[in-house]
Design a protein around this motif. Structure first.
Motif, PDB file in Angstrom:
ATOM      1  N   GLU A  60      17.903   0.193  13.962  1.00  0.00           N
ATOM      2  CA  GLU A  60      16.826   0.635  13.056  1.00  0.00           C
ATOM      3  C   GLU A  60      15.458   0.219  13.590  1.00  0.00           C
ATOM      4  OE1 GLU A  60      17.949   2.588  10.758  1.00  0.00           O
ATOM      5  OE2 GLU A  60      20.007   2.016  11.277  1.00  0.00           O
ATOM      6  N   PRO A  63      13.503   2.735  16.534  1.00  0.00           N
ATOM      7  CA  PRO A  63      12.718   3.888  16.066  1.00  0.00           C
ATOM      8  C   PRO A  63      11.557   3.491  15.144  1.00  0.00           C
ATOM      9  CG  PRO A  63      14.900   3.856  15.008  1.00  0.00           C
ATOM     10  CD  PRO A  63      14.913   2.802  16.075  1.00  0.00           C
ATOM     11  N   LEU A  64      11.707   2.389  14.417  1.00  0.00           N
ATOM     12  CA  LEU A  64      10.608   1.914  13.563  1.00  0.00           C
ATOM     13  C   LEU A  64       9.423   1.521  14.433  1.00  0.00           C
ATOM     14  CD1 LEU A  64       9.377   0.976  10.862  1.00  0.00           C
ATOM     15  CD2 LEU A  64      10.525  -1.226  11.199  1.00  0.00           C
ATOM     16  N   ASP A  67       7.700   4.582  16.020  1.00  0.00           N
ATOM     17  CA  ASP A  67       6.885   5.378  15.105  1.00  0.00           C
ATOM     18  C   ASP A  67       5.584   4.659  14.746  1.00  0.00           C
ATOM     19  OD1 ASP A  67       6.855   7.953  13.600  1.00  0.00           O
ATOM     20  OD2 ASP A  67       6.474   6.575  11.941  1.00  0.00           O
ATOM     21  N   ILE A  68       5.684   3.349  14.562  1.00  0.00           N
ATOM     22  CA  ILE A  68       4.478   2.583  14.210  1.00  0.00           C
ATOM     23  C   ILE A  68       3.450   2.645  15.341  1.00  0.00           C
ATOM     24  CG2 ILE A  68       3.590   0.235  13.873  1.00  0.00           C
ATOM     25  CD1 ILE A  68       6.098  -0.330  12.171  1.00  0.00           C
ATOM     26  N   LEU A 163      -5.227   6.223   5.734  1.00  0.00           N
ATOM     27  CA  LEU A 163      -4.096   6.372   6.664  1.00  0.00           C
ATOM     28  C   LEU A 163      -4.294   5.479   7.896  1.00  0.00           C
ATOM     29  CD1 LEU A 163      -1.397   7.825   7.233  1.00  0.00           C
ATOM     30  CD2 LEU A 163      -2.711   9.545   8.505  1.00  0.00           C
ATOM     31  N   LEU A 166      -3.525   1.993   6.902  1.00  0.00           N
ATOM     32  CA  LEU A 166      -2.069   1.818   6.791  1.00  0.00           C
ATOM     33  C   LEU A 166      -1.439   1.667   8.178  1.00  0.00           C
ATOM     34  CD1 LEU A 166       0.290   1.806   4.649  1.00  0.00           C
ATOM     35  CD2 LEU A 166       0.632   4.213   5.248  1.00  0.00           C
ATOM     36  N   TRP A 177       6.823  -9.256  13.455  1.00  0.00           N
ATOM     37  CA  TRP A 177       8.270  -9.166  13.733  1.00  0.00           C
ATOM     38  C   TRP A 177       8.531  -9.437  15.232  1.00  0.00           C
ATOM     39  CZ3 TRP A 177      11.523  -4.770  11.123  1.00  0.00           C
ATOM     40  CH2 TRP A 177      12.823  -4.757  11.617  1.00  0.00           C
TER      41      TRP A 177
ATOM     42  N   ARG B  26       1.873   6.308   1.594  1.00  0.00           N
ATOM     43  CA  ARG B  26       3.051   5.827   2.349  1.00  0.00           C
ATOM     44  C   ARG B  26       3.950   6.996   2.752  1.00  0.00           C
ATOM     45  NH1 ARG B  26       6.825   1.741   0.500  1.00  0.00           N
ATOM     46  NH2 ARG B  26       7.046   1.261   2.708  1.00  0.00           N
ATOM     47  N   ARG B  29       3.612   8.640   6.070  1.00  0.00           N
ATOM     48  CA  ARG B  29       4.305   7.967   7.185  1.00  0.00           C
ATOM     49  C   ARG B  29       5.779   7.814   6.803  1.00  0.00           C
ATOM     50  NH1 ARG B  29       1.437   9.356  11.040  1.00  0.00           N
ATOM     51  NH2 ARG B  29      -0.383   8.176  11.679  1.00  0.00           N
ATOM     52  N   LYS B  31       8.543   8.581   8.169  1.00  0.00           N
ATOM     53  CA  LYS B  31       9.517   8.105   9.145  1.00  0.00           C
ATOM     54  C   LYS B  31       9.530   6.572   9.205  1.00  0.00           C
ATOM     55  CE  LYS B  31      10.876   9.075  13.904  1.00  0.00           C
ATOM     56  NZ  LYS B  31      10.479   9.789  15.127  1.00  0.00           N
ATOM     57  N   LEU B  32       8.355   5.986   9.317  1.00  0.00           N
ATOM     58  CA  LEU B  32       8.349   4.530   9.409  1.00  0.00           C
ATOM     59  C   LEU B  32       8.732   3.900   8.074  1.00  0.00           C
ATOM     60  CD1 LEU B  32       5.768   2.706   8.208  1.00  0.00           C
ATOM     61  CD2 LEU B  32       4.567   3.846  10.035  1.00  0.00           C
ATOM     62  N   PHE B  35      12.507   3.931   8.170  1.00  0.00           N
ATOM     63  CA  PHE B  35      13.116   2.914   9.043  1.00  0.00           C
ATOM     64  C   PHE B  35      12.793   1.486   8.573  1.00  0.00           C
ATOM     65  CE2 PHE B  35      13.489   6.509  12.087  1.00  0.00           C
ATOM     66  CZ  PHE B  35      14.866   6.433  12.254  1.00  0.00           C
ATOM     67  N   THR B  36      11.736   1.332   7.799  1.00  0.00           N
ATOM     68  CA  THR B  36      11.486   0.024   7.189  1.00  0.00           C
ATOM     69  C   THR B  36      12.587  -0.266   6.167  1.00  0.00           C
ATOM     70  OG1 THR B  36       9.093   0.183   7.504  1.00  0.00           O
ATOM     71  CG2 THR B  36       9.852  -1.288   5.769  1.00  0.00           C
TER      72      THR B  36
END
Lengths: 192, 167
Positions: A60, A63-64, A67-68, A163, A166, A177, B26, B29, B31-32, B35-36
């Protein structure tokens, strides 16, 4: 073996784990899936092989992270690297800092921003835009229980929309992390 | 089950329902966000929990959220711990002010959790060697590191999104 590096540097580094990495030829199907190993892609870093000890989380996380750091629109790629750098300086993840400082330079062609951060650390005196991102990143990383509203408004003052803010929050948080894995499960050495 | 691990935890703890502008933000986004949430599920309801039980995972997370005074996440993980069967021993683990005595393995794990949560910069090879010395294996150490790293990520996201919600 070369000596471990304990000071921030822009030199190319190797990361050497304290924990045994999974051996590719002994990996389970789940581990191979999490590692995204395919016949055409068998190059996997030691870092990812260490994380494969816990394959379900790794599957997991990858891909997280991608994307971030790489999603379309929102905050610029360079802006996200500033978030990553601020976190890595507070948490002293020398390896993470080096990788993302070099990536920032590559993307933005502005080595002077990185030079100033490497010279003065958390006291870096940066252009307004980078300063706002860096200060918010350092603040959120160092004390998420008491984030300065001033730092937050500074982001609005330099023109970030919601955005973009965020995206910045996530780029800082994902290094909260990553730093806690990379800096605690191994250490950097100068590339031979 | 009162605390569903399928509901988006960050929306839930921050009270972001579909009428909230930050909920809509939120979703941009997605996708994130997805996955979070799946990272949360992998950390707290893995198919093979190994040597860290579901209840133990919730207790450690409550402790970390407490260390950062993240009231919303602390309440969430305390509730999750209750649901998974709390005991006085697990309650003590969940309390950031308590260092249980007489159990060297547990004390070493909690010292590591506290250090890497609050002062990751001070962690060294000696901390990992201490975990091996009390009997943790490679996977246990990576599981523990992953739990610490995920909860700290979540604390930062919640703190940041809360600023967007309130300012």
């Amino acid at each position: 073996m070369s000596e471990a590096v304990h000071e921030f540097t822009l030199e190319p580094l190797d990361w050497q784990p304290y924990v045994r990495p999974v051996k590719l030829d002994e990996a389970t199907t789940e581990q191979l899936e999490a590692l995204k190993v395919t016949p055409s892609n068998t190059k996997v870093s030691n870092y990812v092989l260490v994380l494969a000890n816990e394959a379900e989380m790794l599957a997991e996380r990858t891909p997280l992270f991608n994307d971030i750091m790489y999603s379309e629109g929102g905050l610029s790629r360079g802006g996200r690297e500033i978030g990553a750098l601020a976190a890595s300086f507070v948490n002293r993840c020398i390896y993470c800092a080096s990788v993302h400082a070099n990536r920032y330079i590559q993307l933005e062609k502005r080595p002077e921003v990185v030079d100033e951060i490497y010279r003065r650390g958390l006291d870096a005196d940066l252009p307004d835009f980078e300063q706002a991102l860096f200060n918010f990143g350092a603040d959120l990383t160092a004390h998420p229980d008491n984030v300065g509203v001033y730092q937050f408004y500074h982001l609005r003052e330099i023109g970030l929309d919601d955005l973009e803010i965020l995206d910045l929050i996530h780029s800082i948080a994902i290094f909260g992390w990553a730093n806690r894995l990379m800096h605690t499960l191994g250490e950097p050495h100068l590339k031979a | 089950m009162t605390v569903s691990t399928k509901v988006d935890v960050i929306d839930a703890v921050l009270g972001l329902d579909s009428s909230s502008p930050v909920h809509a933000l939120r979703e941009r986004r997605a996708k994130l966000k997805h996955f979070t949430q799946t990272s949360y599920e992998a950390a707290f309801t893995p198919s093979d929990p190994g040597n860290f039980s579901f209840a133990m995972r919730a207790a450690l997370a409550a402790r970390m959220a407490g260390l950062w005074r993240s009231a919303e996440l602390q309440a969430h993980y305390k509730e999750l711990l209750e649901e998974r069967g709390s005991t006085p021993g697990l309650q003590a683990i969940a309390d950031p002010g308590v260092v249980p005595e007489g159990d060297e393995r547990l004390a070493t794990i909690l010292a590591h959790v506290d250090l890497v949560t609050l002062k990751p910069r001070e962690a060294t090879r000696a901390n990992i060697e201490a975990l091996y010395a009390v009997g943790l294996d490679d996977r246990d150490i990576v599981t523990l590191a992953g739990l610490i790293a995920f909860v700290n990520y979540q604390v930062l996201v919640v703190a940041g999104v809360k600023m967007l919600r309130d300012n």
